[in-house]
Design an enzyme around this catalytic site. Structure first.
Site, PDB file in Angstrom:
ATOM      1  N   LYS A  70       0.943  -1.037  -0.050  1.00  0.00           N
ATOM      2  CA  LYS A  70      -0.362  -0.009  -0.016  1.00  0.00           C
ATOM      3  C   LYS A  70       0.834   1.325  -0.055  1.00  0.00           C
ATOM      4  O   LYS A  70       0.787   2.090  -0.862  1.00  0.00           O
ATOM      5  CB  LYS A  70      -1.129  -0.164   1.636  1.00  0.00           C
ATOM      6  CG  LYS A  70      -1.892  -0.878   1.005  1.00  0.00           C
ATOM      7  CD  LYS A  70      -3.044  -1.060   2.537  1.00  0.00           C
ATOM      8  CE  LYS A  70      -2.758  -1.717   3.592  1.00  0.00           C
ATOM      9  NZ  LYS A  70      -2.152  -3.043   4.054  1.00  0.00           N
ATOM     10  N   THR A  71       1.844   1.401   0.550  1.00  0.00           N
ATOM     11  CA  THR A  71       2.708   2.206   0.635  1.00  0.00           C
ATOM     12  C   THR A  71       3.383   2.314  -0.653  1.00  0.00           C
ATOM     13  O   THR A  71       3.224   3.520  -0.779  1.00  0.00           O
ATOM     14  CB  THR A  71       3.728   2.790   1.931  1.00  0.00           C
ATOM     15  OG1 THR A  71       3.024   2.293   3.436  1.00  0.00           O
ATOM     16  CG2 THR A  71       4.739   3.398   2.081  1.00  0.00           C
ATOM     17  N   ASP A  82      -1.371   6.487   6.362  1.00  0.00           N
ATOM     18  CA  ASP A  82      -0.645   4.813   6.902  1.00  0.00           C
ATOM     19  C   ASP A  82      -2.287   4.495   8.320  1.00  0.00           C
ATOM     20  O   ASP A  82      -2.582   5.516   8.657  1.00  0.00           O
ATOM     21  CB  ASP A  82       0.021   3.915   7.026  1.00  0.00           C
ATOM     22  CG  ASP A  82       0.259   2.851   6.942  1.00  0.00           C
ATOM     23  OD1 ASP A  82      -1.060   2.251   6.545  1.00  0.00           O
ATOM     24  OD2 ASP A  82       1.404   2.395   6.835  1.00  0.00           O
ATOM     25  N   THR A 105      -6.046  -1.859   7.080  1.00  0.00           N
ATOM     26  CA  THR A 105      -5.634  -2.772   6.955  1.00  0.00           C
ATOM     27  C   THR A 105      -7.491  -3.387   6.840  1.00  0.00           C
ATOM     28  O   THR A 105      -8.207  -4.375   6.963  1.00  0.00           O
ATOM     29  CB  THR A 105      -5.109  -3.867   7.928  1.00  0.00           C
ATOM     30  OG1 THR A 105      -5.611  -4.128   9.673  1.00  0.00           O
ATOM     31  CG2 THR A 105      -3.462  -3.882   7.760  1.00  0.00           C
ATOM     32  N   ARG A 138       6.345  -8.200   1.010  1.00  0.00           N
ATOM     33  CA  ARG A 138       7.349  -7.745   2.755  1.00  0.00           C
ATOM     34  C   ARG A 138       7.890  -8.799   3.473  1.00  0.00           C
ATOM     35  O   ARG A 138       8.899  -8.750   3.742  1.00  0.00           O
ATOM     36  CB  ARG A 138       6.474  -6.631   3.549  1.00  0.00           C
ATOM     37  CG  ARG A 138       6.947  -6.025   5.099  1.00  0.00           C
ATOM     38  CD  ARG A 138       6.585  -5.831   5.241  1.00  0.00           C
ATOM     39  NE  ARG A 138       5.892  -4.404   5.387  1.00  0.00           N
ATOM     40  CZ  ARG A 138       4.810  -3.848   6.054  1.00  0.00           C
ATOM     41  NH1 ARG A 138       4.032  -4.437   6.879  1.00  0.00           N
ATOM     42  NH2 ARG A 138       4.074  -2.533   5.608  1.00  0.00           N
TER      43      ARG A 138
END
Ligand code: ADE
Length: 319
Positions: free
Chosen positions: A51-52, A96, A145, A204
């Site tokens: 997402k980032t 975020d 999330t 990740r």
């Protein structure tokens, strides 16, 4: 090369999430032609799926800067006001964990998102008055999330609402091969496959596992990194053949041993594990659901036959 160095910078380098990329590619191209700010974008889904990274990619594609913050850092009104007044036209503001914004911050954000305007209260009590201030047209990229925890007025102000999905094996393999190249690791294809299988559908985690493999390879003085080395390195870190870690297995064992496999409620499980229920639901459960090891029913969670078989089988590691 740190995590940042492994992030793709352009849409063309971003592997997977093809539907998301297609939607954003069109939106970026259209706004570039209109010379406007891109519509606000809400990205939701499990952690670690990019997402980032996507917020940074969007800024790069738009040719603007991306300011990065997270909701817990926006506790006081002046934190968010400070960010908004300093934005340049068409810049991206990435927030975020946006479901954690407090009411005051949210209410500052509404007119900013809708009309690029801040409504500030100046003074106190009977002398208090509101003053409006223009801000530059900008794009808010929010990440969460838990899309369900966003207030509906906030959710409704995003023009694009997109879910990130767990990555398939082929995409994960490509991501691992790309990262290995950037880290200059001599990784055999079988080793890339093995990392892909064990990273819980999450880039990740793939990159994190790859670093653990690199450590073992460096100390062992191996040449080419093969699947056996990956297995040895990841078993050392208690990551099993399907990517389950100690907390996943603890959850499944608790359900099987204390509750006969379920159904059992989320709150009960969280208490038994000493975890926060929201974290359990948003971080631990999604991958187990995706694998079909866990199911949600109206009466609670149950461990499936596949979940049981996995814990008893050769792909699981002890504890
Ligand atoms: N590294 C981490 N996530 C990635 C992705 N989606 N594409 C390419 N490289 C990545």
């Amino acid at each position: 090369v740190r995590e940042d160095g492994l992030r793709p910078r352009r849409l063309a380098d971003y592997i997977g999430q093809s539907e998301l990329k297609q939607v954003l590619r069109i939106a970026v191209e259209a706004t570039r032609r209109r010379q406007e700010a891109l519509d606000h974008v809400l990205l939701y889904g499990p952690p670690g799926l990019g997402k980032t990274t996507m917020a940074l990619v969007l800024a790069e594609e738009l040719g603007v800067r991306c300011r990065i913050t997270s909701a817990p850092a926006l506790e006081r009104p002046r934190d968010i006001v400070g960010l908004l007044v300093n934005l340049q036209p068409r810049e991206v503001l990435f927030i975020d964990e946006i479901h954690r914004l407090n009411r005051v911050a949210e209410e500052i954000l509404y007119p900013a998102m809708e009309d690029f305007r801040l409504d500030l209260t100046v003074g106190k009590g009977t002398t208090a008055r509101t003053r409006s201030l223009d801000v530059a047209p900008f794009t808010l990229v929010g990440a969460t999330t838990r899309a369900g925890s966003l207030s509906s007025p906030l959710r409704d102000r995003f023009g694009l609402i997109q879910r990130l999905e767990f990555y398939g094996l082929a995409d994960l393999e490509a991501i691992v091969v790309r990262a290995a190249g950037l880290l200059q690791l001599p990784l055999r294809p079988c080793a890339a496959q093995e990392v892909a299988r064990r990273c819980r559908g999450t880039p990740r985690i793939a990159n994190r596992l790859l670093r653990r493999v690199r450590d073992v390879a460096a100390v062992g003085g191996h040449g080419q990194i093969d699947a056996a080395l990956v297995d040895a390195a990841l078993s050392l870190h208690r990551v099993d053949g399907r990517g389950l870690d100690a907390s996943d297995r603890r959850l499944l064992r608790l359900m099987l041993e204390a509750y006969g496999g379920g159904p059992v409620g989320l709150e009960t499980l969280a208490a038994g594990l000493g975890e926060d229920p929201a974290t359990l639901e948003a971080v631990v459960e999604p991958y187990l659901l995706q694998l079909g090891f866990l199911q949600r029913t109206p009466r609670g969670r149950i461990v499936t036959a596949a979940g049981r078989a996995h814990l008893d089988g050769p792909a699981a590691v002890a504890a």
